[in-house]
Scaffold this active site. Sequence first.
Site, PDB file in Angstrom:
ATOM      1  CG  HIS A 168     -26.335  55.310 -32.744  1.00 25.56           C
ATOM      2  ND1 HIS A 168     -25.276  55.583 -33.577  1.00 25.56           N
ATOM      3  CD2 HIS A 168     -25.808  55.246 -31.482  1.00 25.56           C
ATOM      4  CE1 HIS A 168     -24.171  55.684 -32.863  1.00 25.56           C
ATOM      5  NE2 HIS A 168     -24.468  55.483 -31.589  1.00 25.56           N
ATOM      6  CD  GLU A 169     -28.257  55.616 -28.239  1.00 23.48           C
ATOM      7  OE1 GLU A 169     -27.808  54.753 -27.460  1.00 23.48           O
ATOM      8  OE2 GLU A 169     -27.594  56.592 -28.636  1.00 23.48           O
ATOM      9  CG  HIS A 176     -24.882  51.523 -28.604  1.00 21.09           C
ATOM     10  ND1 HIS A 176     -23.566  51.178 -28.870  1.00 21.09           N
ATOM     11  CD2 HIS A 176     -25.009  52.827 -28.972  1.00 21.09           C
ATOM     12  CE1 HIS A 176     -22.944  52.225 -29.376  1.00 21.09           C
ATOM     13  NE2 HIS A 176     -23.800  53.230 -29.461  1.00 21.09           N
ATOM     14  CG  ASP A 200     -20.472  54.898 -29.519  1.00 23.91           C
ATOM     15  OD1 ASP A 200     -20.597  55.043 -28.290  1.00 23.91           O
ATOM     16  OD2 ASP A 200     -21.401  55.032 -30.326  1.00 23.91           O
TER      17      ASP A 200
END
Length: 299
Positions: free
Chosen positions: A49-50, A53, A125
């Site tokens: 997930h990170e 980004h 988000d």
Amino acid sequence: NEAAILAARDNRLTITMEDITEGINKVIMGPQKKSRLVTENDRKLTAYHESGHAIIAKFMDCGDTVHEVSIIPRGMAGGYTNIRPSDDDSHYSLNKLNNRICMMMGGRLAEEIVFGDITAGASSDIQRATELARKMVVEWGMSEKLGFMSFGKNNEVFIGRDYQVQNQYSEATAKLIDEEIKRIIDTNYKRAKELLESKRDLLENMSNLLLEEETIYAEEVDELIAGKDSKEIIARLHAREEQRRAKEEAIRKEQELAKLEKMQELKIKAAEALKEAGIIGDAEIDRIKADYEKLVKEK
């Protein structure tokens, strides 16, 4: 102050840039929650997930640079990607705003691409991306269909115990606003997904590095993008940490010896004063001086 406390807790004599960064994060977002029970599946999901980004932030110009990526829980977040402005500009262009929306979508898209499923972890988000798209349409005149018009001001009308918002535009315009917001979201979702799919190897590599190190910084992100394997970076980080600790230990020993040397000098002065007073003899003075000479040789 926070950085100094962290260095002292780690029994270090110097403050590192990582200490300062952690001090800033602690004040802004709260302390790391390393004691929180996190399953291996959640760690893996957070790492992807990170990474999603961070990768989109690096490849799409959104006016910010990736400073830190972490999968350590902090506050209410399971992990975070810390981006900071790359310049002092106070205005964002249409392209940069669209790229920022893409960056916000990176986490959800990484989940979708890697796991073929999505989680509720992207709620913040989604909220921020939708809010930004709405401002682009109703406040900043960035809609293709609505053009140079503002729809941002609403009148609050008190009805009974509640306030209701009274819009200054028709239902047809409201429908058009919703359509334009959805168009911006959908277009950027497609752009972001195409980019992330093309960077699948980088996504895997960054996730592996995060699972091993838990927190990485701009230098490591740049090395990954330059094509370095996560194992190479891990080896470099561990070697650098060993060098730093060895240097700290050498400095600590040197300071301890300097302290002992000073104490011995004071002992000699005190002994000489005692000798003049007739309290001790030459043998005691010689012993103290011999200890001092031994200490100097060891140094």
